[in-house]
Design a protein around this motif. Structure first.
Motif, mmCIF file in Angstrom:
data_model
loop_
_atom_site.group_PDB
_atom_site.id
_atom_site.type_symbol
_atom_site.label_atom_id
_atom_site.label_comp_id
_atom_site.label_asym_id
_atom_site.label_seq_id
_atom_site.Cartn_x
_atom_site.Cartn_y
_atom_site.Cartn_z
ATOM 1 N N TYR A 194 0.742 -1.001 0.001
ATOM 2 C CA TYR A 194 0.063 0.042 0.064
ATOM 3 C C TYR A 194 0.804 1.114 0.032
ATOM 4 C CZ TYR A 194 1.009 0.951 4.756
ATOM 5 O OH TYR A 194 1.203 1.030 6.250
ATOM 6 N N ILE A 195 0.376 2.365 -0.557
ATOM 7 C CA ILE A 195 0.849 3.588 -0.499
ATOM 8 C C ILE A 195 0.146 4.686 -0.183
ATOM 9 C CG2 ILE A 195 0.642 4.094 -2.861
ATOM 10 C CD1 ILE A 195 3.501 5.450 -2.911
ATOM 11 N N GLU A 196 0.392 5.596 0.855
ATOM 12 C CA GLU A 196 -0.440 6.614 1.251
ATOM 13 C C GLU A 196 -0.388 7.979 0.248
ATOM 14 O OE1 GLU A 196 -1.266 7.114 5.442
ATOM 15 O OE2 GLU A 196 -0.330 5.172 6.031
ATOM 16 N N ARG A 197 -0.870 8.837 0.568
ATOM 17 C CA ARG A 197 -1.082 10.026 -0.430
ATOM 18 C C ARG A 197 0.529 10.740 -0.193
ATOM 19 N NH1 ARG A 197 -4.147 13.056 -3.461
ATOM 20 N NH2 ARG A 197 -3.639 15.138 -3.818
ATOM 21 N N THR B 12 7.945 -3.276 -5.965
ATOM 22 C CA THR B 12 8.041 -1.721 -5.788
ATOM 23 C C THR B 12 6.498 -0.968 -6.187
ATOM 24 O OG1 THR B 12 10.274 -1.562 -6.117
ATOM 25 C CG2 THR B 12 9.202 0.498 -6.071
ATOM 26 N N ILE B 13 5.929 -0.523 -5.134
ATOM 27 C CA ILE B 13 4.955 0.391 -5.286
ATOM 28 C C ILE B 13 5.236 1.776 -5.478
ATOM 29 C CG2 ILE B 13 4.193 0.543 -2.792
ATOM 30 C CD1 ILE B 13 1.285 0.267 -3.665
ATOM 31 N N SER B 14 4.498 2.507 -6.118
ATOM 32 C CA SER B 14 4.357 3.784 -6.512
ATOM 33 C C SER B 14 3.285 4.466 -6.927
ATOM 34 C CB SER B 14 5.659 4.179 -7.639
ATOM 35 O OG SER B 14 5.173 3.680 -8.951
ATOM 36 N N ARG B 15 3.343 5.771 -6.754
ATOM 37 C CA ARG B 15 1.878 6.607 -7.010
ATOM 38 C C ARG B 15 2.280 8.141 -7.657
ATOM 39 N NH1 ARG B 15 -2.295 7.230 -2.115
ATOM 40 N NH2 ARG B 15 -3.538 8.777 -2.940
ATOM 41 N N ASP B 16 1.182 8.388 -8.589
ATOM 42 C CA ASP B 16 1.379 9.841 -8.916
ATOM 43 C C ASP B 16 -0.181 10.302 -8.660
ATOM 44 O OD1 ASP B 16 0.724 12.104 -10.572
ATOM 45 O OD2 ASP B 16 2.196 11.261 -12.032
ATOM 46 N N ASN B 17 -0.186 11.367 -7.506
ATOM 47 C CA ASN B 17 -1.218 11.649 -6.934
ATOM 48 C C ASN B 17 -2.249 12.386 -8.287
ATOM 49 O OD1 ASN B 17 -1.008 10.612 -4.426
ATOM 50 N ND2 ASN B 17 0.146 12.516 -3.764
ATOM 51 N N ALA B 18 -1.331 13.229 -8.951
ATOM 52 C CA ALA B 18 -1.919 14.034 -9.976
ATOM 53 C C ALA B 18 -2.743 13.205 -10.998
ATOM 54 C CB ALA B 18 -1.028 14.978 -10.912
ATOM 55 N N LYS B 19 -2.109 11.977 -11.300
ATOM 56 C CA LYS B 19 -2.949 11.096 -12.341
ATOM 57 C C LYS B 19 -3.913 10.055 -11.702
ATOM 58 C CE LYS B 19 0.966 11.455 -15.480
ATOM 59 N NZ LYS B 19 1.859 10.862 -16.582
ATOM 60 N N ASN B 20 -3.853 10.236 -10.292
ATOM 61 C CA ASN B 20 -4.600 9.054 -9.757
ATOM 62 C C ASN B 20 -4.111 7.909 -10.203
ATOM 63 O OD1 ASN B 20 -6.341 10.894 -7.938
ATOM 64 N ND2 ASN B 20 -7.240 11.401 -9.650
ATOM 65 N N THR B 21 -3.189 7.381 -10.036
ATOM 66 C CA THR B 21 -2.350 6.146 -10.480
ATOM 67 C C THR B 21 -1.497 5.773 -9.751
ATOM 68 O OG1 THR B 21 -2.870 6.930 -12.653
ATOM 69 C CG2 THR B 21 -1.534 5.238 -12.449
#
Length: 121
Positions: A50-53, A68-77
């Motif tokens: 999991y990854i938080e904001r 490896t988990i990663s996230r792009d908040n602007a793209k909601n991805t």
């Protein structure tokens, strides 16, 4: 409403790599924790990562050092890079997210439809 759409699953040999992606669509006004779960045949659905904001994250012990988990908040991805895959990683992988939509601004939990990952020995 919010919809989560996963992609990137497939068949790979042991030791290989795959990258899953999950994009949330809809009138999203906020997002909190996002993550990946998996469910093998005849088994329960379990959290993988999991990854938080704010970027805080964690993994189940069995995938640490390989996923490896990663996230792009602007793209909601979010993405899940999976390396050194093992046959025991075979499962349907589901994206999960806590998000708020414009119609009521309340945080709700959403699931994707799942994507199959099969690792052959």
């Amino acid at each position: 409403q919010v919809q989560l759409v996963e992609s990137g699953g497939g068949l790979v040999q042991a030791g290989g790599s795959l990258t899953l992606s999950c994009t949330a669509s809809g009138t999203i006004v906020g997002s909190e924790i996002m993550g990946w779960y998996r469910q093998a045949p005849g088994k329960e659905r379990n959290l993988v990562a999991y990854i938080e904001r704010d970027g805080s994250l964690d993994y189940v012990d069995s995938v640490k050092g390989r996923f490896t988990i990663s996230r792009d908040n602007a793209k909601n991805t979010i993405w899940l890079q999976m390396q050194s895959l093992k046959p025991e990683d075979t499962a349907v992988y589901y994206c999960n997210a806590d998000m708020a939509a414009a119609h009521d601004f309340r945080i709700r939990n959403y699931w994707g439809q799942g994507t199959q990952v099969t690792v052959s020995s």
